[in-house]
Design a protein around this motif. Structure first.
Motif, PDB file in Angstrom:
ATOM      1  N   GLU A   1     -11.123  -5.191   3.417  1.00  0.00           N
ATOM      2  CA  GLU A   1     -10.517  -5.615   2.270  1.00  0.00           C
ATOM      3  C   GLU A   1      -9.153  -4.849   1.842  1.00  0.00           C
ATOM      4  O   GLU A   1      -8.175  -5.272   1.519  1.00  0.00           O
ATOM      5  N   ALA A   2      -9.477  -3.451   1.804  1.00  0.00           N
ATOM      6  CA  ALA A   2      -8.243  -2.673   1.508  1.00  0.00           C
ATOM      7  C   ALA A   2      -6.964  -2.479   2.370  1.00  0.00           C
ATOM      8  O   ALA A   2      -5.892  -2.588   2.021  1.00  0.00           O
ATOM      9  N   ALA A   3      -7.699  -2.690   3.646  1.00  0.00           N
ATOM     10  CA  ALA A   3      -6.542  -2.769   4.945  1.00  0.00           C
ATOM     11  C   ALA A   3      -5.646  -4.103   4.674  1.00  0.00           C
ATOM     12  O   ALA A   3      -4.550  -3.936   4.783  1.00  0.00           O
TER      13      ALA A   3
ATOM     14  N   ASP B   1       7.868   2.553   4.392  1.00  0.00           N
ATOM     15  CA  ASP B   1       7.020   3.831   3.764  1.00  0.00           C
ATOM     16  C   ASP B   1       5.595   3.160   3.638  1.00  0.00           C
ATOM     17  O   ASP B   1       5.351   1.993   3.493  1.00  0.00           O
ATOM     18  N   PRO B   2       4.319   4.180   3.589  1.00  0.00           N
ATOM     19  CA  PRO B   2       3.134   3.253   3.431  1.00  0.00           C
ATOM     20  C   PRO B   2       2.820   2.868   1.966  1.00  0.00           C
ATOM     21  O   PRO B   2       3.680   2.876   0.932  1.00  0.00           O
ATOM     22  N   ALA B   3       1.919   1.929   2.050  1.00  0.00           N
ATOM     23  CA  ALA B   3       1.865   1.110   0.710  1.00  0.00           C
ATOM     24  C   ALA B   3       1.392   2.106  -0.247  1.00  0.00           C
ATOM     25  O   ALA B   3       0.760   3.209  -0.176  1.00  0.00           O
ATOM     26  N   GLY B   4       2.019   1.922  -1.396  1.00  0.00           N
ATOM     27  CA  GLY B   4       1.955   2.919  -2.589  1.00  0.00           C
ATOM     28  C   GLY B   4       2.796   4.005  -2.410  1.00  0.00           C
ATOM     29  O   GLY B   4       2.765   4.841  -3.293  1.00  0.00           O
TER      30      GLY B   4
ATOM     31  N   PHE C   1      -7.017   7.009   6.522  1.00  0.00           N
ATOM     32  CA  PHE C   1      -7.137   5.886   6.542  1.00  0.00           C
ATOM     33  C   PHE C   1      -5.773   5.236   5.978  1.00  0.00           C
ATOM     34  O   PHE C   1      -5.224   4.262   6.737  1.00  0.00           O
ATOM     35  N   LEU C   2      -5.019   5.520   4.982  1.00  0.00           N
ATOM     36  CA  LEU C   2      -3.990   5.141   4.618  1.00  0.00           C
ATOM     37  C   LEU C   2      -2.630   5.470   5.598  1.00  0.00           C
ATOM     38  O   LEU C   2      -1.914   4.584   6.077  1.00  0.00           O
ATOM     39  N   ALA C   3      -2.849   6.587   6.386  1.00  0.00           N
ATOM     40  CA  ALA C   3      -1.732   6.941   7.770  1.00  0.00           C
ATOM     41  C   ALA C   3      -1.997   5.847   8.606  1.00  0.00           C
ATOM     42  O   ALA C   3      -1.322   5.269   9.424  1.00  0.00           O
TER      43      ALA C   3
END
Length: 240
Positions: free
Chosen positions: A96-98, A141-144, A209-211
């Motif tokens: 869900e997060a992804a 850029d990454p989310a956030g 995980f974000l990366a």
């Protein structure tokens, strides 16, 4: 004896609320038309007169800057991450997060690509760095971790055309760092229920995980891998 009823006018919209309303109406049009969108189109979408736009924004460039800043804001994805139930299995939480983060990146990419394709200069007045021309211009850029601070009244003007002032560059850097920390913290909360079973601290896993999710959106060609596959490899590894 007749009673006279005095009608009171509804309170007017604050300038900031009016700006937000205009930006919300403009964003879908900017994603579709890029910088070629007209203020007339935006006014019709917002249900206001065109002159109202220029009472809220100095010019169309300032409105486009505000649209870019709004697209980059992580608020929506942070709300989605916070709403993920912690009683679900870890893999379901991460899928869900992804999905939420990749959708956010796609929205940002759509706005950036539309502005770039329509001739918007590579670095606009709010300090947003648009991708370079060419087929490699899909990085984001990454989310956030947005590329620019929210447009605000009184922000220093650029030193020269297209070149943000040092104050604005510093504000952009601080904004990116703050947004990245907020996103990483929200992801760490999803790992927290399984802390005793984790090989690394939740905060470290959240950053990794974000990366991974960010890099999965930067494939040069083809559709991105399904979130479920990414999460499966992240949680269980490559070995069977």
């Amino acid at each position: 004896m007749e009673t006279t009823t005095t009608r009171r006018r509804a309170p007017g919209m604050s300038p900031e609320r009016r700006r937000q309303m205009i930006v919300a109406a403009a964003l879908p049009l900017v994603a579709e038309h890029g910088a070629a969108v007209t203020t007339g189109q935006i006014a019709r979408a917002a249900g206001i007169g065109e002159a109202t736009i220029f009472r809220a924004f100095t010019d169309k460039d300032e409105l486009l800057d505000a649209c870019m800043a709004e697209a980059l804001r992580p608020d929506h994805v942070l709300e989605q991450l916070a709403a993920i139930p912690l009683d679900q299995p870890l893999t379901e939480r991460l899928v869900e997060a992804a999905d939420a983060m990749r959708a956010h990146m796609a929205r940002v990419g759509t706005v950036i690509a539309a502005l770039h394709a329509s001739g918007r200069r590579s670095r606009d007045r709010s300090g947003v760095h648009l991708p370079p021309r060419g087929p490699e211009s899909t990085s984001r850029d990454p989310a956030g971790a947005p590329s620019a601070p929210e447009q605000a009244a009184g922000t220093p003007a650029p030193d020269r055309e297209g070149d943000p002032s040092p104050e604005r560059e510093e504000a952009a850097r601080l904004d990116r760092e703050s947004s990245f920390r907020e996103t990483r913290t929200a992801l760490a909360e999803l790992f927290e229920p399984d802390r005793d079973s984790l090989r690394l601290p939740p905060e470290r896993l959240a950053a990794l995980f974000l990366a991974m999710v960010f890099s999965s959106t930067r494939r040069p060609e083809g559709a991105p891998e399904p979130s479920a596959d990414l999460v499966d490899v992240f949680v269980h590894g490559a070995l069977s």
